[in-house]
Enzyme design. Structure first.
Site, PDB file in Angstrom:
ATOM      1  N   SER A  58       6.282  -0.438 -13.764  1.00  0.00           N
ATOM      2  CA  SER A  58       7.030  -1.576 -13.248  1.00  0.00           C
ATOM      3  C   SER A  58       8.494  -1.524 -13.709  1.00  0.00           C
ATOM      4  O   SER A  58       9.177  -0.534 -13.470  1.00  0.00           O
ATOM      5  CB  SER A  58       6.347  -2.879 -13.668  1.00  0.00           C
ATOM      6  OG  SER A  58       6.859  -3.980 -12.952  1.00  0.00           O
ATOM      7  N   ASP A 112       0.641  -2.281  -3.109  1.00  0.00           N
ATOM      8  CA  ASP A 112       1.655  -3.010  -3.875  1.00  0.00           C
ATOM      9  C   ASP A 112       2.827  -3.377  -2.963  1.00  0.00           C
ATOM     10  O   ASP A 112       3.525  -2.499  -2.466  1.00  0.00           O
ATOM     11  CB  ASP A 112       2.121  -2.129  -5.036  1.00  0.00           C
ATOM     12  CG  ASP A 112       3.230  -2.772  -5.863  1.00  0.00           C
ATOM     13  OD1 ASP A 112       3.466  -3.979  -5.706  1.00  0.00           O
ATOM     14  OD2 ASP A 112       3.829  -2.052  -6.675  1.00  0.00           O
ATOM     15  N   HIS A 171      -0.237  -3.445  -8.092  1.00  0.00           N
ATOM     16  CA  HIS A 171       0.803  -3.393  -9.123  1.00  0.00           C
ATOM     17  C   HIS A 171       0.222  -3.933 -10.432  1.00  0.00           C
ATOM     18  O   HIS A 171       0.027  -5.142 -10.576  1.00  0.00           O
ATOM     19  CB  HIS A 171       1.983  -4.264  -8.696  1.00  0.00           C
ATOM     20  CG  HIS A 171       3.206  -4.109  -9.537  1.00  0.00           C
ATOM     21  ND1 HIS A 171       4.211  -3.259  -9.221  1.00  0.00           N
ATOM     22  CD2 HIS A 171       3.569  -4.682 -10.705  1.00  0.00           C
ATOM     23  CE1 HIS A 171       5.160  -3.311 -10.128  1.00  0.00           C
ATOM     24  NE2 HIS A 171       4.792  -4.188 -11.040  1.00  0.00           N
TER      25      HIS A 171
END
Length: 465
Positions: A177, A386, A442
């Site tokens: 991330s 995601d 994610h």
């Protein structure tokens, strides 16, 4: 080693002497029955001009061959998210036992797909304010992308001085991330430090990034491209927004009425989805509906205890499971077992949205491009469900690096099933593997742990996915 390098090494050892007592072996943890079947060390290392920043870490030795297996430094995104997220929800050996979950008693279980089966991992709470990391001074609480990278490099140098048996292990800097912004900077710091002869020399081999934020403009554009690709917005709206916004979704002219209207229409289409995984149910609270094109990454990690009053068991939401980490990590018995310094933080949170942090790097593409000139390996993977940082954007900026394709797009398999798709890029010294993880969000290991472990195991062993 020259006299100057020897003097620097001795100085580093002396600097560590004051923090040696902050490193502890943890043999048992509340919620886990019996002795831990792996080696866990926790501790603090001071960084900064006067060691004012105290970075907390969890270190787990490889369960296979710690003498030869890779050494990973793992950072969780945010900025401000504790690396315990990676340990307990993604790639570490422990997880929460949801089947015995009654909102009061929290128990732990072993993760059969832990990456510690093939690597030793330092899970670092960075930047300051993340997890159990703290500062002794008011000024020390302020951080930034570049400062965090520099302090992490400082941490790693001191950690390796204190753990000399791991200095020769292949070293990989890893994260997911928002760590996509910081990790390339850290890799550059290490590469530069090695070239300058800084001690200890690090056996840097490469880096791993999962669902990484790498460039803000690319991210915004890829959300719209991905939404169209998976039928979340219509062909007509997609064509209209490309023309009206002139391909720039990061800097929208307030006087461009048509662009603003198209962006509003797109948010109407995707704003109620769980942007971490578009196929999972959204959380049943109005506060979670957000403007997707102007989202804060830390909103993916918000404190679920804020809305537990609305929880109904049949209305499951993945974020509800994060509540267990708040209950467990704020238990005094747990903090005592982890040797957390009492009184240094008010409350443990998975992601601290109130940290004093300057996001001073908006793109890391130049960092990656520079790293392609080094003798390094890179693994970059993305869950293909995601919406927050879509794989299409990641694939796009990787292409701009100019590294020749050595293996074109193809499926990769786990137990005879398609686990995702992969491409490989290779130059004379640099190698990059890009992989999607089918059905993952994610971030990918949380949703597809078995597949992601197989991916990591093969890549660290220099096998093709």
């Amino acid at each position: 080693m020259g006299a100057l390098h020897l003097a620097v090494a001795v100085a580093l050892v002396l600097a560590l002497a004051g923090t040696a007592a902050s490193q502890f072996m943890v043999e048992s943890l509340p919620g886990f029955p019996g002795k831990l079947p792996f080696k866990l060390e926790t501790g603090y290392i001071g960084v900064g001009e006067t060691d004012e920043v105290q970075l907390f870490y969890y270190f787990i030795e490889s369960e296979r061959d710690p003498k030869r297996d890779p050494l990973m430094l793992w950072l969780t995104g945010g900025p401000g998210c504790s690396s315990f997220t990676g340990l307990a929800y993604e790639i570490g050996p422990l997880g929460f036992n949801y089947s015995a979950f009654d909102w009061n008693v929290v128990t732990l279980t072993l993760n059969p797909n832990s990456w510690t089966q093939v690597a030793s991992i330092i899970f670092l709470d960075s930047p300051v304010g993340a997890g159990f990391s703290y500062s002794n001074t008011l000024q020390g609480w302020s951080s930034s992308d570049t400062l965090s990278a520099a302090l992490t490099y400082n941490f790693l140098r001191k950690w390796l001085i204190g753990h000399p048996k791991f200095r020769s292990n292949p070293l990989y800097i890893c994260g997911d991330s928002y760590s996509g912004i910081v990790v390339p900077n850290i890799v550059q710091e290490i590469a530069d430090g090695n070239e300058m002869g800084k001690v200890p020399m690090m056996n840097l081999k490469g880096y791993v990034l999962g669902n990484p934020l790498s460039d803000y403009a690319n991210m915004k554009s890829s959300i719209i491209t991905y939404a169209h690709r998976v039928a979340l917005i219509s062909d007509e709206l997609y064509e209209s927004v490309k023309i009206s916004c002139h391909g720039d979704y990061l800097h929208i002219d307030k006087n461009n009425t048509q662009c603003r209207e198209d962006i509003r229409a797109i948010n109407d289409c995707i704003g109620s989805l769980d942007i971490a995984h578009i196929l999972e149910p959204g959380c049943s609270t109005p506060s979670l509906r957000r403007n997707t094109l102007n989202w804060d990454r830390r909103s993916l990690e918000e404190d679920p205890s804020d809305f537990l009053h609305s929880l109904v068991p049949e209305h499951w939401c993945r974020r509800y499971t994060y509540y267990l980490s708040y209950v467990w990590a704020n238990d005094k018995l747990v903090q005592d077992a982890l040797h957390v310094r009492q009184g240094t933080i008010k409350k443990w949170v998975r992601c601290n949205s109130s940290i004093l942090y300057d996001e001073d790097v908006t793109s890391t593409i130049a960092y990656h491009r520079n790293l392609t000139k080094k003798s390094l390996r890179a693994l970059i993977y993305s869950g293909d469900q995601d919406l927050s940082i879509p794989y299409v954007g990641t694939a796009e900026w990787i292409r701009t690096l100019g590294v020749p394709i050595s293996e074109d797009w193809r499926p990769w398999f786990v137990e005879g099933q398609v686990a995702g798709y992969t491409m490989e890029y290779k130059s004379s010294t640099y190698n990059l593997v890009f992989a999607t993880v089918k059905g993952a969000g994610h971030t990918a290991p949380e949703y597809k742990p078995k597949e992601c472990f197989a991916m990591a195991d093969r890549w660290f062993a220099y096998y093709s996915l």
